[in-house]
Design an enzyme around this catalytic site. Structure first.
Site, short mmCIF file in Angstrom:
data_model
loop_
_atom_site.label_atom_id
_atom_site.label_comp_id
_atom_site.label_asym_id
_atom_site.label_seq_id
_atom_site.Cartn_x
_atom_site.Cartn_y
_atom_site.Cartn_z
N HIS A 50 39.87 36.64 47.56
CA HIS A 50 40.70 36.58 46.21
C HIS A 50 41.57 38.27 46.29
CE1 HIS A 50 38.98 33.22 44.16
NE2 HIS A 50 40.29 33.64 43.76
N GLY A 51 41.01 38.91 47.13
CA GLY A 51 42.02 40.54 46.76
C GLY A 51 41.04 41.72 47.87
#
Lengths: 321, 485
Positions: free
Chosen positions: B326-327
């Site tokens: 996701h990041g």
């Protein structure tokens, strides 16, 4: 079976959308009334306010309007600040409406950032102010005399879309993003600042110029001040340090300096009293809550007294009050 | 290009639709598919054309490697496993370079007290999504589970614009047959009507609901220095609902757009906040990501086949990797870790066969998810700490507005200008409560589909109202949250 229902469904769907859009279009035109926006309200009070204490008028955009609408100022000040979309034309009309119906004030302060000076009524929604707020006979005549009749034509969605498309193709220019990105290291700017807007502001301040349209209305404001013996003051609003530096180099600033000398008005700069940084702003132009107060204090201390005493109380008045 | 933009809704989508079916009508099938690939690449490049060569080269490379793996291209000299490893390394390197390099440098600098300068690369749009899809394709080609796909269909599978930017993460096995099927080459009015309906619902969710929550979430996370009890709860709940309505709205728009072209994308959400446990949540939230994590990480790690301890570590590893996907940030890793731990605890709990009252199960699950999202949203640890401390600061309740005393003061204008209200206003409270009830008791898009043919007039009316209302709010068009991942 499914085919027929589906076709009917599509027909219903499109018909209902058209009915809703037409109804809303009709209603919005029928109810183009007062007080839908801050500009409506200010246009109304500029004519109807009853006070013999007023000797100072403030004109400006949202950068000043937002803080000024939150705090109680002295009774001698009439706050006619609204937003940048009404342009200098709207500011002139507000002033004209007041002066036509009241005794002239002693001072007029026009607070500005380059946006206000460069707005030529070409903004997406700007024209709405000139079809609903500033559209009396005189105002229509003035705008029409500047070859901006198209403003009064753009009342329907069709015309608006036609205008936007025309504008899109006519004014399309490839943007030199990369050079700006590198020069100002946009990756490092504060997290809540919109990079696109930041980039636009760099561009705006670099190339800011006094366009004929804005010049025309600035001249009119100066003219009205001279005619009624009013002191006119042009005040630069808070700007982030980097934008301010660019602005001081711009054509717009040089032209305003020359004009101030020729026409004998004062050109003041809030940024001379305090250095604002980009993280003092909610976006690139509007101040954060705690700096709004700081800004008003600077005006109070260095430009003109706006508070009755130093221990003023914050009063959340609401934007339209 | 954004789904919630005028250029997409009124120009790109209708023009692509008409040209595609015009070409098909003239029996120019290859040209029609070619046009769809071209349109998809235009859609991708609208944001930044610089990354177009990236997606093209990635697509070409994976097509060649995939076909080599499944034997369509000759490669007797190199072992298949080596080719697969090269393929996966290529994809992960691409992702690692653009997405994780700065994160790696930052941590390296911190650990070694060095000062290597950051690359400050902009994350190419959709890189996480198309990389995952293509890794799945390579792995399945290695397992000989793929067929001989032609390049045009493959290009369409990777670039098809409704799913290109933020999913759903589609699997070649469910997409390729659809692109190849002759049945899908004819205009289907049922699909068009259903597509328009789902698209309208999604647009409403994004523009009207999610963007309203975004104002309060941004205010709380990014602007406010401290938060009181109510402000902190409004902030966290706003983000919880913003993320759901934003992402499910995006997915609905993707499903709706794809249906216009007779392509059925997999569902991605099934009322996740109704979940009664964390496992149930992951069966309802971002379903296609969960499927990918299960099939291509959890099961290859050994799944639940090697005893309890290995199952727990596999679960934890899968979700930590899910967090990193996701990041590039420790807050994302911690979010993944929290979810992994929750799944481990849930699995451990189920061994005892103790049932819990449904309401309590929902309460624990929802609050856990809500709190975990704080780490997901926070850009810095301090932001997360600020919101969490505020949520525990019960002593500040006295200073807040008494909601019941002020509820009668609410007017219709408060709802019309809902985005201008403060987080502690009554209108905000009512809006959150209303949407909470909708998320818990309302019908989701899959369920609404069942009513579609039963009540055509009602659904047409609902769709049209949702569409018009959203169009009126398009001025504030904002990006979708999952564009960042």
């Amino acid at each position: 079976m499914h085919l027929n229902i589906s076709k009917k469904w599509i027909l219903y769907f499109i018909s209902i959308i058209l009915i809703i859009l037409s109804t809303l279009e009709y209603l919005s035109q029928r109810t183009a009334n007062k007080f839908r926006t801050t500009a409506d309200y200010k246009a109304h009070i500029s004519e109807s306010i009853q006070s013999n204490k007023i000797d100072t008028i403030f004109l400006s955009d949202s950068v000043s309007n937002i803080p000024m609408s939150k705090y109680i100022m002295k009774e001698n000040i009439l706050d006619l600040t609204t937003n940048q979309a009404i342009s200098l034309a709207g500011n002139y009309f507000l002033l004209k409406r007041y002066i036509d119906t009241h005794k002239a004030p002693k001072d007029i302060y026009l607070f500005f950032i380059p946006n206000l000076m460069t707005n030529q009524l070409k903004g997406k929604l700007t024209y709405l102010y000139f079809t609903t707020v500033f559209h009396n006979k005189y105002e229509k005549k003035v705008i029409s005399s500047l070859d901006r009749n198209d403003i009064y034509e753009k009342l329907s969605y069709f015309n608006q879309t036609k205008y936007n498309l025309k504008k899109m193709f006519k004014e399309y220019k490839p943007r030199k993003r990369v050079s700006f990105d590198k020069k100002y290291n946009l990756k490092k700017i504060q997290k809540n600042i919109d990079k696109k807007r930041y980039r636009d502001w760099i561009r705006l301040n670099t190339y800011a110029d006094l366009k004929p349209f804005s010049d025309h209305f600035l001249e009119k404001i100066i003219e009205i001040s001279h005619k009624h013996n009013i002191n006119f003051h042009l005040v630069i609003e808070p700007m982030a340090e980097e934008f301010h530096e660019l602005f001081l180099e711009s054509k717009l600033y040089r032209k305003l300096q020359e004009k101030a000398k020729q026409k004998k008005f004062t050109l003041l700069d809030v940024n001379n009293y305090f250095t604002f940084y980009v993280n003092n702003f909610r976006d690139v132009s509007h101040l954060l809550n705690n700096y709004e107060k700081k800004y008003l204090d600077i005006i109070d201390k260095n430009i003109t007294n706006i508070f009755t005493n130093k221990n003023y109380k914050a009063n959340q008045k609401g934007a339209n009050e | 290009m954004l789904f919630n933009s005028v250029e997409y809704i009124f120009f790109f989508l209708p023009i692509s639709f008409f040209i595609y079916f015009f070409l098909l009508n003239k029996r120019l099938i290859v040209a029609a598919k070619g046009f769809l690939v071209f349109a998809s690449l235009l859609f991708y490049s609208w944001w930044n054309i610089v990354y177009l060569p990236l997606i093209l080269s990635s697509m070409l490379f994976n097509y060649v490697v995939g076909n080599t793996l499944n034997g369509n291209f000759n490669s007797n000299k190199i072992h298949k496993k080596t080719i697969l490893i090269i393929g996966i390394i290529f994809n992960l390197s691409l992702l690692g370079y653009f997405k994780y390099m700065d994160f790696f440098i930052l941590n390296f600098n911190w650990l070694t007290d060095s000062s290597i300068s950051l690359l400050n690369l902009a994350l190419p749009l959709a890189i996480s999504f198309f990389t995952f899809q293509q890794i799945a394709y390579l792995v399945d080609s290695y397992r000989a589970e793929t067929q001989e796909y032609d390049f045009l269909n493959y290009a369409l599978f990777v670039t098809f614009f409704p799913q290109l930017i933020a999913g759903p993460i589609v699997h070649h096995a469910e997409m390729m047959p659809q692109f190849a099927s002759r049945w899908n080459l004819v205009k289907n009015y049922y699909n068009i009507a259903l597509g328009l309906f789902i698209f309208s619902v999604g647009l409403f969710k994004k523009v009207v609901v999610a963007d309203t929550f975004a104002v309060w979430a941004t205010q709380g996370f990014d602007v406010s220095v401290t938060l009181s009890f109510i402000e902190a709860w409004v902030t966290s709940l706003s983000y919880t609902f913003q993320l759901y309505f934003d992402f499910s709205g995006y997915t609905d728009m993707a499903i709706g757009s794809a249906l216009l072209f007779n392509i059925k994308l997999p569902i991605n959400f099934n009322s996740p906040y109704k979940a009664l446990n964390i496992q149930d949540f992951w069966r309802r939230w971002h379903i296609t990501l969960s499927r990918f994590l299960k099939d291509y990480i959890y099961i290859p790690l050994g799944g639940n086949r090697n005893g309890s301890f290995r199952t727990y570590t596999n679960l934890l590893a899968t979700f930590v990797l899910g967090g990193i996907w996701h990041g590039a940030g420790w807050t994302f890793i911690f979010w993944g870790f929290l979810h992994g731990m929750a799944l481990v605890i849930h699995r451990f709990w189920t061994r005892f066969n103790i049932s819990m009252p449904k309401i309590l199960a929902w309460f624990i699950t929802f609050n856990f998810i809500n709190i975990a999202w704080i780490f997901f949203r926070a850009k810095e640890w301090d932001d997360a700490q600020k919101v969490l401390l505020g949520m525990l600061n019960v002593s500040s309740i006295d200073t807040q507005v008494n909601i019941m005393e002020n509820i009668y003061k609410i007017t219709i204008m408060d709802f019309i200008n809902i985005q201008d209200t403060t987080p502690t206003s009554i209108a905000t409270f009512c809006f959150i409560t209303l949407l909470f009830l909708v998320a818990l008791f309302g019908k989701n898009t899959i369920e609404l589909k069942e009513y579609f043919l039963k009540y055509p007039k009602t659904t047409a009316f609902m769709g049209a109202v949702a569409f018009t209302f959203a169009i009126y709010n398009l001025n504030n068009a904002s990006e979708f949250l999952y564009f960042n991942f």
